[in-house]
Motif scaffolding. Sequence first.
Motif, PDB file in Angstrom:
ATOM      1  N   SER A  18       0.802  -1.262   0.065  1.00  0.00           N
ATOM      2  CA  SER A  18      -0.017  -0.207  -0.076  1.00  0.00           C
ATOM      3  C   SER A  18       0.768   1.337  -0.248  1.00  0.00           C
ATOM      4  CB  SER A  18      -0.772  -0.033   1.202  1.00  0.00           C
ATOM      5  OG  SER A  18      -2.088  -1.054   0.954  1.00  0.00           O
TER       6      SER A  18
ATOM      7  N   ASP B   9      -6.755   1.949   1.469  1.00  0.00           N
ATOM      8  CA  ASP B   9      -7.415   0.870   0.967  1.00  0.00           C
ATOM      9  C   ASP B   9      -8.802   0.549   1.650  1.00  0.00           C
ATOM     10  OD1 ASP B   9      -5.657  -0.401  -1.117  1.00  0.00           O
ATOM     11  OD2 ASP B   9      -4.265  -0.564   0.167  1.00  0.00           O
TER      12      ASP B   9
ATOM     13  N   PRO C 207     -11.570   1.236  -1.267  1.00  0.00           N
ATOM     14  CA  PRO C 207     -10.931   0.094  -1.842  1.00  0.00           C
ATOM     15  C   PRO C 207     -11.030  -0.055  -3.408  1.00  0.00           C
ATOM     16  CG  PRO C 207     -12.981  -0.453  -0.706  1.00  0.00           C
ATOM     17  CD  PRO C 207     -12.574   1.007  -0.351  1.00  0.00           C
TER      18      PRO C 207
ATOM     19  N   CYS D 253      -8.429   2.614  -4.935  1.00  0.00           N
ATOM     20  CA  CYS D 253      -7.020   2.289  -4.963  1.00  0.00           C
ATOM     21  C   CYS D 253      -7.052   1.074  -5.844  1.00  0.00           C
ATOM     22  CB  CYS D 253      -6.709   1.537  -3.401  1.00  0.00           C
ATOM     23  SG  CYS D 253      -7.011   3.009  -2.468  1.00  0.00           S
TER      24      CYS D 253
ATOM     25  N   ARG E   5      -4.077   0.984  -8.597  1.00  0.00           N
ATOM     26  CA  ARG E   5      -2.894   0.184  -8.527  1.00  0.00           C
ATOM     27  C   ARG E   5      -2.967  -0.574 -10.010  1.00  0.00           C
ATOM     28  NH1 ARG E   5      -4.591  -1.720  -3.178  1.00  0.00           N
ATOM     29  NH2 ARG E   5      -2.562  -1.660  -2.060  1.00  0.00           N
TER      30      ARG E   5
END
Length: 139
Positions: free
Chosen positions: A3, A20, A24, A27, A31
Amino acid sequence: MSSVVDIEAGPFRLVARLEDELAPRTCAAFRAMMPYDERLIHVRWSGEGCWIPMGDQIYDLPWENHTCYPQPGQFIFYPGGVSETEILLPYGEVRFSSKFGQLPGNQFLTVTDGIDKLRELGRLTLWEGAQAVRFRLRA
């Protein structure tokens, strides 16, 4: 899965944490973009911040941990719709807005190291123009 995100922004090195638990899906979308290289430009309407314009690509994201008033070092992701998709980094006072008015964005990434360099990054971007920015997940 890490993270921690290492960020090179102009001549500065920052470290940030993905939020996160609070955002979530945002993120996860960020990512999936890694590694991510772009340019930071100074905001037009929002105040003291820099942004990464991402054009017309709309991300199917819910509002999560959303705000119109991010604090310095709190990156927000606007998934598109009313205005163009973007990522914004405040270095001072911000009221997240577009030519259509005030907007919320998902606060998904928080600077944990280098926050003291943000005002200098903002001033550099304002007076010298776009700055390269690179995001990498720490291994």
